[in-house]
Design an enzyme around this catalytic site. Structure first.
Site, PDB file in Angstrom:
ATOM      1  N   ALA A   1       2.283  39.781   7.855  1.00 43.11           N
ATOM      2  CA  ALA A   1       1.443  39.725   6.649  1.00 43.11           C
ATOM      3  C   ALA A   1       0.622  38.439   6.638  1.00 43.11           C
ATOM      4  CB  ALA A   1       2.322  39.814   5.398  1.00 43.11           C
TER       5      ALA A   1
ATOM      6  N   CYS B   1       5.597  29.549  -0.826  1.00 44.99           N
ATOM      7  CA  CYS B   1       4.436  30.092  -1.544  1.00 44.99           C
ATOM      8  C   CYS B   1       4.504  29.843  -3.050  1.00 44.99           C
ATOM      9  CB  CYS B   1       4.293  31.576  -1.245  1.00 44.99           C
ATOM     10  SG  CYS B   1       5.838  32.486  -1.360  1.00 44.99           S
TER      11      CYS B   1
ATOM     12  N   HIS C   1       1.567  36.224  -6.386  1.00 45.77           N
ATOM     13  CA  HIS C   1       2.683  35.781  -7.232  1.00 45.77           C
ATOM     14  C   HIS C   1       2.139  35.269  -8.566  1.00 45.77           C
ATOM     15  CE1 HIS C   1       5.207  36.209  -3.855  1.00 45.77           C
ATOM     16  NE2 HIS C   1       5.524  34.955  -3.584  1.00 45.77           N
TER      17      HIS C   1
ATOM     18  N   GLN D   1      -0.401  35.107  -2.781  1.00 44.66           N
ATOM     19  CA  GLN D   1       0.740  34.566  -2.015  1.00 44.66           C
ATOM     20  C   GLN D   1       0.411  34.442  -0.532  1.00 44.66           C
ATOM     21  OE1 GLN D   1       2.866  36.674   0.144  1.00 44.66           O
ATOM     22  NE2 GLN D   1       3.991  34.816   0.702  1.00 44.66           N
TER      23      GLN D   1
HETATM   24  P1  A2P Z   1       6.267  41.829  15.303  1.00 46.14           P
HETATM   25  O1  A2P Z   1       5.202  42.500  14.490  1.00 46.14           O
HETATM   26  O2  A2P Z   1       6.063  42.038  16.776  1.00 46.14           O
HETATM   27  O3  A2P Z   1       7.669  42.150  14.846  1.00 46.14           O
HETATM   28  P2  A2P Z   1       6.180  39.453   8.472  1.00 46.14           P
HETATM   29  O4  A2P Z   1       6.319  38.101   7.868  1.00 46.14           O
HETATM   30  O5  A2P Z   1       5.038  40.233   7.907  1.00 46.14           O
HETATM   31  O6  A2P Z   1       7.475  40.208   8.473  1.00 46.14           O
HETATM   32  O7  A2P Z   1       5.797  39.197  10.007  1.00 46.14           O
HETATM   33  C1  A2P Z   1       6.646  38.533  10.900  1.00 46.14           C
HETATM   34  C2  A2P Z   1       5.884  38.165  12.164  1.00 46.14           C
HETATM   35  O8  A2P Z   1       6.797  37.499  13.029  1.00 46.14           O
HETATM   36  C3  A2P Z   1       5.375  39.368  12.942  1.00 46.14           C
HETATM   37  O9  A2P Z   1       4.163  39.016  13.573  1.00 46.14           O
HETATM   38  C4  A2P Z   1       6.471  39.592  13.958  1.00 46.14           C
HETATM   39  O10 A2P Z   1       6.054  40.247  15.125  1.00 46.14           O
HETATM   40  C5  A2P Z   1       6.828  38.163  14.276  1.00 46.14           C
HETATM   41  N1  A2P Z   1       8.159  38.100  14.885  1.00 46.14           N
HETATM   42  C6  A2P Z   1       9.327  38.560  14.379  1.00 46.14           C
HETATM   43  N2  A2P Z   1      10.344  38.365  15.243  1.00 46.14           N
HETATM   44  C7  A2P Z   1       9.813  37.778  16.331  1.00 46.14           C
HETATM   45  C8  A2P Z   1      10.314  37.342  17.590  1.00 46.14           C
HETATM   46  N3  A2P Z   1      11.604  37.451  17.905  1.00 46.14           N
HETATM   47  N4  A2P Z   1       9.455  36.776  18.480  1.00 46.14           N
HETATM   48  C9  A2P Z   1       8.151  36.650  18.167  1.00 46.14           C
HETATM   49  N5  A2P Z   1       7.604  37.057  17.014  1.00 46.14           N
HETATM   50  C10 A2P Z   1       8.406  37.610  16.102  1.00 46.14           C
END
Ligand code: A2P
Length: 332
Positions: free
Chosen positions: A13, A128, A241, A316
Site C-alpha cells: 500500500a 502514521c 485516519h 494515512q
Molecule cells: P509482496 O507484495 O511481494 O508480498 P503492505 O504493507 O501493503 O502489506 O505491503 C508489504 C510490502 O512488503 C509488499 O510490497 C510485500 O511484497 C513486501 N514484503 C513482505 N514480505 C516481504 C519479504 N519477506 N521480502 C521482501 N518484501 C516483502
C-alpha cells in the site's frame, strides 16, 4: 544531481504510493529499483509511463543505491536496512524497527527537520497516527507548551496494508450480498464494524499503537514531559485516519489563536464550517498532502482557556507514510 533509489516493499500500500509521489514531485532519479518478496518477482509496475519489473529483495539488492525507501515490515527492515547502509545507501524506514533507537532520528519535516542531520545511515519515519497528530499540534506547542494530549483515533484499513484494504472491500461486499465472510488479515470483521487497534495490548492495557503515539511524539517534539493518552481504534474507512485531539496547554490558548496559528501552519488545511456542518472527513483527506483540521473549539471542561478540542483527518498512506518519507529524502 540525481539519485539511485530503491523501494523496499514496492508492491504494498505504501510502496505503490512511493511510486506516485516520486513521480508527482519530480524526485531527481538516476534509477529506480522495485523490491518485494519472491511472490512479486517479475511483476510489472508503471512509473512515469514506463514499466518497471519488481525484483526479489536480497542481500545484493543495494549495490550502487543511494537511497532506500523502506516499507516491507519491521522484520524485513531490521534485517535489510543495515545491509543497505553497509552498501553505502541512506535508508528512510517506514516501519517501527528503529523509531525509538536513540541513534536514529525520527522525523516529521514540519516539526524537527534539524534532526535529519544527525543520521548515521537510517532515518525513521514515524507511525502514521503520530504524524497526523504532530503536524497540527506542533505549531500550537511552539506558541504555548502543550502539557497533556488525550487523543482518540479512527484509523483506516490501509494502516494494516493493501491486504487489509482488500479485506474491508470484500467483507463489505459479502455482508451486502448476505454471504458468510471470515477475515484473515484483520482480527475482526472490518465492514460495518469498529474495533480496538489490532496491535498487541500490554500489561497496562494500552496497545502498541497507543504507546507509539506517546513515545514517538515526545521524541519528535524533544518534549519528554508531555503527558499523552491515546485510544486507537479501527473504523471501516479505506485510507485516511481521523483523530479527536484534546490539548491542555501550560498557558491560555484561545480558539481564535489556534485558528490564526493553524492558518499559517505548513501541512495543515482548516476545514471548519459550522453552518454547513462540514468538517474533516477521511474521504476528503484521501489523496491530499495536508492534514485537514476542524471542530476547533475551547474545551469547556477546562477553566482559563487552557484546553482545546479539534478533529483531524489525514491520508494515512500519503502524509502518514509515503509523503513524509519522500519529504525527508528531499531534505537529505
Ligand atoms: P509482496 O507484495 O511481494 O508480498 P503492505 O504493507 O501493503 O502489506 O505491503 C508489504 C510490502 O512488503 C509488499 O510490497 C510485500 O511484497 C513486501 N514484503 C513482505 N514480505 C516481504 C519479504 N519477506 N521480502 C521482501 N518484501 C516483502
Amino acid at each position: 544531481m540525481a539519485y539511485n533509489v530503491a523501494i523496499m516493499g514496492a508492491t504494498g500500500a505504501v510502496g505503490t504510493e512511493f511510486l506516485r509521489i516520486l513521480e508527482q514531485r519530480n524526485f531527481p532519479l538516476a534509477s529506480l529499483k522495485l523490491l518485494a518478496s519472491h511472490r512479486s518477482a517479475g511483476k510489472k509496475l508503471t512509473f512515469a509511463g514506463e514499466e518497471l519489473v519488481v525484483e526479489e529483495l536480497g542481500g545484493n539488492s543495494f549495490k550502487g543505491i543511494d537511497l532506500v525507501l523502506a516499507s516491507a515490515g519491521g522484520e524485513i527492515s531490521k534485517k535489510f536496512a543495515p545491509i543497505a547502509v553497509a552498501a553505502g545507501a541512506v535508508v528512510v524506514d517506514n516501519t517501527s524497527a528503529f523509531r525509538m533507537d536513540p541513534d536514529v532520528p525520527l522525523v516529521v519535516p514540519e516539526v524537527n527537520p534539524q534532526d535529519i542531520k544527525t543520521h548515521k545511515g537510517i532515518i525513521a519515519n514515524p507511525n502514521c497516527s503520530t504524524i497526523i497528530m504532530n503536524v497540527p499540534v506542533w505549531p500550537l506547542h511552539k506558541a504555548a507548551p502543550v502539557r497533556r494530549i488525550v487523543v482518540s483515533t479512527y484509523q483506516a484499513a490501509s494502516g494494516a496494508g493493501a491486504a487489509a484494504m482488500a479485506e474491508l472491500e470484500e467483507g463489505a461486499r459479502a455482508h451486502l450480498e448476505g454471504r458468510p465472510f471470515e477475515p484473515t488479515v484483520l482480527p475482526h470483521k472490518a465492514a460495518f464494524n469498529v474495533f480496538s487497534h489490532n496491535s498487541a495490548v500490554g500489561e497496562d492495557g494500552y496497545n502498541e499503537e497507543e504507546r507509539k503515539m506517546g513515545l514517538e511524539t515526545r521524541k519528535i517534539f524533544h518534549a519528554p514531559d508531555i503527558r499523552i493518552a491515546a485510544t486507537c481504534v479501527r473504523v471501516p474507512v479505506l485510507r485516511a485516519h481521523s483523530e479527536a485531539i484534546n490539548l491542555e496547554f501550560a498557558e491560555p490558548m484561545s480558539e481564535q489563536q489556534v485558528r490564526e496559528i493553524l492558518a499559517d501552519a505548513p501541512g495543515v488545511t482548516i476545514v471548519d464550517d459550522r453552518e454547513k456542518s462540514y468538517f474533516p472527513m477521511p474521504l476528503d483527506a484521501t489523496g491530499q498532502d495536508d492534514v485537514l483540521v476542524g471542530r476547533i473549539r475551547q474545551d469547556i471542561s477546562q477553566d482559563g482557556q487552557i484546553g482545546i478540542e479539534m478533529f483531524v483527518s489525514g491520508d494515512q498512506i500519503r502524509k502518514g507514510a509515503a509523503l513524509n518519507a519522500v519529504q525527508i529524502a528531499e531534505m537529505l
